[in-house]
Design a protein around this motif. Structure first.
Motif, PDB file in Angstrom:
ATOM      1  N   GLU A  62      -3.667   3.522   6.099  1.00 27.38           N
ATOM      2  CA  GLU A  62      -2.994   2.280   6.488  1.00 27.38           C
ATOM      3  C   GLU A  62      -3.739   1.606   7.642  1.00 27.38           C
ATOM      4  O   GLU A  62      -3.852   0.380   7.688  1.00 27.38           O
ATOM      5  N   LYS A  63      -4.293   2.406   8.562  1.00 33.06           N
ATOM      6  CA  LYS A  63      -5.043   1.860   9.696  1.00 33.06           C
ATOM      7  C   LYS A  63      -6.298   1.113   9.259  1.00 33.06           C
ATOM      8  O   LYS A  63      -6.759   0.225   9.970  1.00 33.06           O
ATOM      9  N   ILE A  64      -6.857   1.485   8.102  1.00 33.24           N
ATOM     10  CA  ILE A  64      -8.047   0.776   7.628  1.00 33.24           C
ATOM     11  C   ILE A  64      -7.690  -0.359   6.664  1.00 33.24           C
ATOM     12  O   ILE A  64      -8.573  -0.983   6.088  1.00 33.24           O
ATOM     13  N   GLY A  65      -6.404  -0.615   6.495  1.00 35.53           N
ATOM     14  CA  GLY A  65      -5.968  -1.755   5.703  1.00 35.53           C
ATOM     15  C   GLY A  65      -5.472  -1.445   4.310  1.00 35.53           C
ATOM     16  O   GLY A  65      -5.149  -2.366   3.552  1.00 35.53           O
ATOM     17  N   ALA A  66      -5.388  -0.185   3.937  1.00 31.94           N
ATOM     18  CA  ALA A  66      -4.881   0.163   2.604  1.00 31.94           C
ATOM     19  C   ALA A  66      -3.372  -0.051   2.559  1.00 31.94           C
ATOM     20  O   ALA A  66      -2.674   0.146   3.547  1.00 31.94           O
ATOM     21  N   ARG A  67      -2.902  -0.432   1.380  1.00 36.08           N
ATOM     22  CA  ARG A  67      -1.478  -0.661   1.158  1.00 36.08           C
ATOM     23  C   ARG A  67      -0.987   0.243   0.038  1.00 36.08           C
ATOM     24  O   ARG A  67      -1.714   0.515  -0.927  1.00 36.08           O
ATOM     25  N   LEU A  68       0.243   0.675   0.140  1.00 39.10           N
ATOM     26  CA  LEU A  68       0.849   1.515  -0.877  1.00 39.10           C
ATOM     27  C   LEU A  68       0.960   0.730  -2.178  1.00 39.10           C
ATOM     28  O   LEU A  68       1.551  -0.338  -2.210  1.00 39.10           O
ATOM     29  N   VAL A  69       0.379   1.263  -3.266  1.00 35.96           N
ATOM     30  CA  VAL A  69       0.454   0.577  -4.562  1.00 35.96           C
ATOM     31  C   VAL A  69       1.252   1.378  -5.586  1.00 35.96           C
ATOM     32  O   VAL A  69       1.791   0.808  -6.520  1.00 35.96           O
ATOM     33  N   ILE A  70       1.324   2.678  -5.413  1.00 38.19           N
ATOM     34  CA  ILE A  70       2.155   3.514  -6.285  1.00 38.19           C
ATOM     35  C   ILE A  70       2.879   4.521  -5.411  1.00 38.19           C
ATOM     36  O   ILE A  70       2.262   5.355  -4.748  1.00 38.19           O
ATOM     37  N   ASP A  71       4.198   4.421  -5.390  1.00 39.40           N
ATOM     38  CA  ASP A  71       5.025   5.349  -4.622  1.00 39.40           C
ATOM     39  C   ASP A  71       5.521   6.437  -5.569  1.00 39.40           C
ATOM     40  O   ASP A  71       5.628   6.226  -6.768  1.00 39.40           O
ATOM     41  N   SER A  72       5.788   7.594  -5.009  1.00 39.62           N
ATOM     42  CA  SER A  72       6.266   8.717  -5.810  1.00 39.62           C
ATOM     43  C   SER A  72       7.105   9.614  -4.922  1.00 39.62           C
ATOM     44  O   SER A  72       6.750   9.836  -3.766  1.00 39.62           O
ATOM     45  N   PRO A  73       8.203  10.136  -5.434  1.00 47.79           N
ATOM     46  CA  PRO A  73       9.018  11.041  -4.623  1.00 47.79           C
ATOM     47  C   PRO A  73       8.373  12.416  -4.458  1.00 47.79           C
ATOM     48  O   PRO A  73       8.729  13.180  -3.571  1.00 47.79           O
ATOM     49  N   ASN A  74       7.425  12.750  -5.324  1.00 45.97           N
ATOM     50  CA  ASN A  74       6.714  14.027  -5.200  1.00 45.97           C
ATOM     51  C   ASN A  74       5.299  13.838  -5.750  1.00 45.97           C
ATOM     52  O   ASN A  74       4.981  12.813  -6.329  1.00 45.97           O
ATOM     53  N   GLY A  75       4.451  14.800  -5.539  1.00 44.78           N
ATOM     54  CA  GLY A  75       3.069  14.680  -5.999  1.00 44.78           C
ATOM     55  C   GLY A  75       2.258  13.782  -5.083  1.00 44.78           C
ATOM     56  O   GLY A  75       2.290  13.931  -3.875  1.00 44.78           O
TER      57      GLY A  75
END
Length: 176
Positions: A151-164
């Motif tokens: 996140e500090k380098i600018g990446a954004r969450l594109v796929i969230d998952s409750p596990n894995g």
């Protein structure tokens, strides 16, 4: 200074990088013991899905898989202290989606909270964005350190998952 290598008009992700502080170079079988001296610290792997990778047998498999990866395994070397401090790699090149993955990164806990991860990723992303439009990071859902680092380098969450794993991404046009 980056060593650019092209093969058949597309980028060769099996390359090396260097800046004033760090050198990232392709691992050889003979590098196992030096890299394992870093990797044997259980604290490094505590948030990782394979949190027993500090065991020599588990790390040996990680190392062998890195060497057999089509883009190799990059040793992270601190030029100031003349030490191996971790590793990283490119993987999962997707020509159709103009994408590659960066990951399997670990660094010695002495370097946590410093700019080392930023420098590693900056060298790799600056190079990769010459050839692809998207870079992705697969991260264990509970690996908060790695999630915050990308996140500090600018990446954004594109796929969230409750596990894995969760997936973060950076698009070329959004990378500084």
């Amino acid at each position: 200074m980056q060593k650019l290598q092209k093969v058949n008009s597309f980028m060769n992700f099996k390359c090396e990088f260097e800046n004033n502080y760090l050198r990232l170079f392709q691992a050889q079988n003979s590098d196992f013991e030096k890299l394992y001296l870093v990797a044997k610290d259980p604290k490094i792997w505590e948030q990782h899905p394979e949190n027993d990778r500090w065991k020599k047998s588990k790390f040996s498999l990680f190392f062998k898989n890195g060497l057999s990866n089509e883009f190799g395994l990059l040793i992270v070397f601190d030029k100031r202290d003349n030490n191996f401090i971790g590793s990283t790699r490119f993987y999962g090149y997707d020509i159709n989606n103009s994408a590659i993955r960066v990951g399997f990164t670990f660094i010695s806990k002495e370097y946590w909270g410093t700019t080392v991860n930023f420098h590693i990723k900056k060298m790799m992303l600056d190079y990769a964005f010459n050839f692809v439009d998207n870079i992705f990071f697969d991260i264990g859902v509970n690996n908060i350190r790695s999630r915050k680092a990308v996140e500090k380098i600018g990446a954004r969450l594109v796929i969230d998952s409750p596990n894995g794993n969760v997936v973060y991404g950076i698009v070329k046009e959004n990378f500084n």
